[in-house]
Design a protein around this motif. Structure first.
Motif, PDB file in Angstrom:
ATOM      1  N   THR A  33       0.841  -1.198   0.000  1.00  0.00           N
ATOM      2  CA  THR A  33       0.000   0.000   0.000  1.00  0.00           C
ATOM      3  C   THR A  33       0.877   1.249   0.000  1.00  0.00           C
ATOM      4  O   THR A  33       2.078   1.186   0.229  1.00  0.00           O
ATOM      5  CB  THR A  33      -0.914   0.040   1.241  1.00  0.00           C
ATOM      6  OG1 THR A  33      -0.095   0.028   2.412  1.00  0.00           O
ATOM      7  CG2 THR A  33      -1.872  -1.141   1.268  1.00  0.00           C
ATOM      8  N   ASP A  34       0.226   2.400  -0.213  1.00  0.00           N
ATOM      9  CA  ASP A  34       0.939   3.669  -0.048  1.00  0.00           C
ATOM     10  C   ASP A  34       0.690   4.159   1.380  1.00  0.00           C
ATOM     11  O   ASP A  34       0.027   3.481   2.164  1.00  0.00           O
ATOM     12  CB  ASP A  34       0.524   4.697  -1.106  1.00  0.00           C
ATOM     13  CG  ASP A  34      -0.939   5.111  -1.025  1.00  0.00           C
ATOM     14  OD1 ASP A  34      -1.596   4.860   0.014  1.00  0.00           O
ATOM     15  OD2 ASP A  34      -1.432   5.707  -1.999  1.00  0.00           O
ATOM     16  N   THR A  36      -1.279   6.245   2.517  1.00  0.00           N
ATOM     17  CA  THR A  36      -2.683   6.505   2.856  1.00  0.00           C
ATOM     18  C   THR A  36      -3.471   5.210   3.038  1.00  0.00           C
ATOM     19  O   THR A  36      -4.645   5.242   3.381  1.00  0.00           O
ATOM     20  CB  THR A  36      -3.383   7.344   1.761  1.00  0.00           C
ATOM     21  OG1 THR A  36      -3.501   6.551   0.571  1.00  0.00           O
ATOM     22  CG2 THR A  36      -2.630   8.628   1.479  1.00  0.00           C
ATOM     23  N   GLY A  37      -2.828   4.069   2.745  1.00  0.00           N
ATOM     24  CA  GLY A  37      -3.489   2.782   2.861  1.00  0.00           C
ATOM     25  C   GLY A  37      -4.077   2.272   1.558  1.00  0.00           C
ATOM     26  O   GLY A  37      -4.661   1.195   1.517  1.00  0.00           O
ATOM     27  N   ALA A  38      -3.915   3.036   0.478  1.00  0.00           N
ATOM     28  CA  ALA A  38      -4.428   2.609  -0.824  1.00  0.00           C
ATOM     29  C   ALA A  38      -3.504   1.537  -1.416  1.00  0.00           C
ATOM     30  O   ALA A  38      -2.282   1.644  -1.341  1.00  0.00           O
ATOM     31  CB  ALA A  38      -4.511   3.792  -1.778  1.00  0.00           C
ATOM     32  N   ALA A  39      -4.093   0.505  -1.984  1.00  0.00           N
ATOM     33  CA  ALA A  39      -3.331  -0.580  -2.598  1.00  0.00           C
ATOM     34  C   ALA A  39      -2.527  -0.061  -3.786  1.00  0.00           C
ATOM     35  O   ALA A  39      -2.970   0.842  -4.500  1.00  0.00           O
ATOM     36  CB  ALA A  39      -4.270  -1.688  -3.056  1.00  0.00           C
ATOM     37  N   ILE A  40      -1.349  -0.641  -3.984  1.00  0.00           N
ATOM     38  CA  ILE A  40      -0.497  -0.271  -5.119  1.00  0.00           C
ATOM     39  C   ILE A  40      -0.458  -1.453  -6.087  1.00  0.00           C
ATOM     40  O   ILE A  40       0.244  -2.440  -5.845  1.00  0.00           O
ATOM     41  CB  ILE A  40       0.924   0.104  -4.673  1.00  0.00           C
ATOM     42  CG1 ILE A  40       0.876   1.292  -3.716  1.00  0.00           C
ATOM     43  CG2 ILE A  40       1.798   0.415  -5.890  1.00  0.00           C
ATOM     44  CD1 ILE A  40       2.223   1.741  -3.203  1.00  0.00           C
ATOM     45  N   SER A 106       4.214  -0.754   3.352  1.00  0.00           N
ATOM     46  CA  SER A 106       3.693   0.548   2.963  1.00  0.00           C
ATOM     47  C   SER A 106       4.823   1.335   2.308  1.00  0.00           C
ATOM     48  O   SER A 106       5.880   1.528   2.915  1.00  0.00           O
ATOM     49  CB  SER A 106       3.167   1.288   4.191  1.00  0.00           C
ATOM     50  OG  SER A 106       2.697   2.562   3.818  1.00  0.00           O
TER      51      SER A 106
END
Length: 123
Positions: A33-34, A36-40, A106
């Motif tokens: 994730t990044d 912010t918790g968004a998946a990469i 992260s």
């Protein structure tokens, strides 16, 4: 009834193959994730066996998940990279027989030349 020797030996070989295959049922997997918790998605993930230096390349799917199945017992590190983010590397993970280790990383925004060391404990 007496079975021929070749039948007995064949059955023993099949049974031992099942036992040996169980020794490689270990797996390392997780989510990248990044900050912010968004998946990469499509991040590059590399698994390295520390003692031998053998690497196994991989990557994340659209949900940011990766998996390295059928691993031998050993000591591994996981590295995650994506353009525009700092590289993340775990500490050495000890993988035992039939063990599953989840390693979520992260990635922080930054230059590709920067690296972040990640300490993670097995769940």
């Amino acid at each position: 009834m007496v079975l021929p020797r070749s039948v007995v030996l064949g059955a023993a070989a099949i049974a031992s193959a099942g036992i040996l295959s169980a020794q490689v049922a270990s797996r390392v997997s997780g989510v990248i994730t990044d900050n912010t918790g968004a998946a990469i998605p499509r991040a590059t993930v590399t698994l390295t066996e520390v003692r031998t230096g053998v690497t196994r390349p991989g990557g994340t799917n659209e949900a940011g998940r990766y998996s390295f199945p059928n691993l031998l017992v050993g000591h591994y590190t996981v590295t995650a990279e994506m353009k525009g983010f700092k590289k993340a590397v775990t500490e050495v993970l000890k993988l035992d027989v039939n063990q599953v280790i989840d390693v979520n990383l992260s990635l922080e925004l930054g230059e590709v030349t920067q690296q972040v060391e990640v300490s993670a404990a097995a769940a």
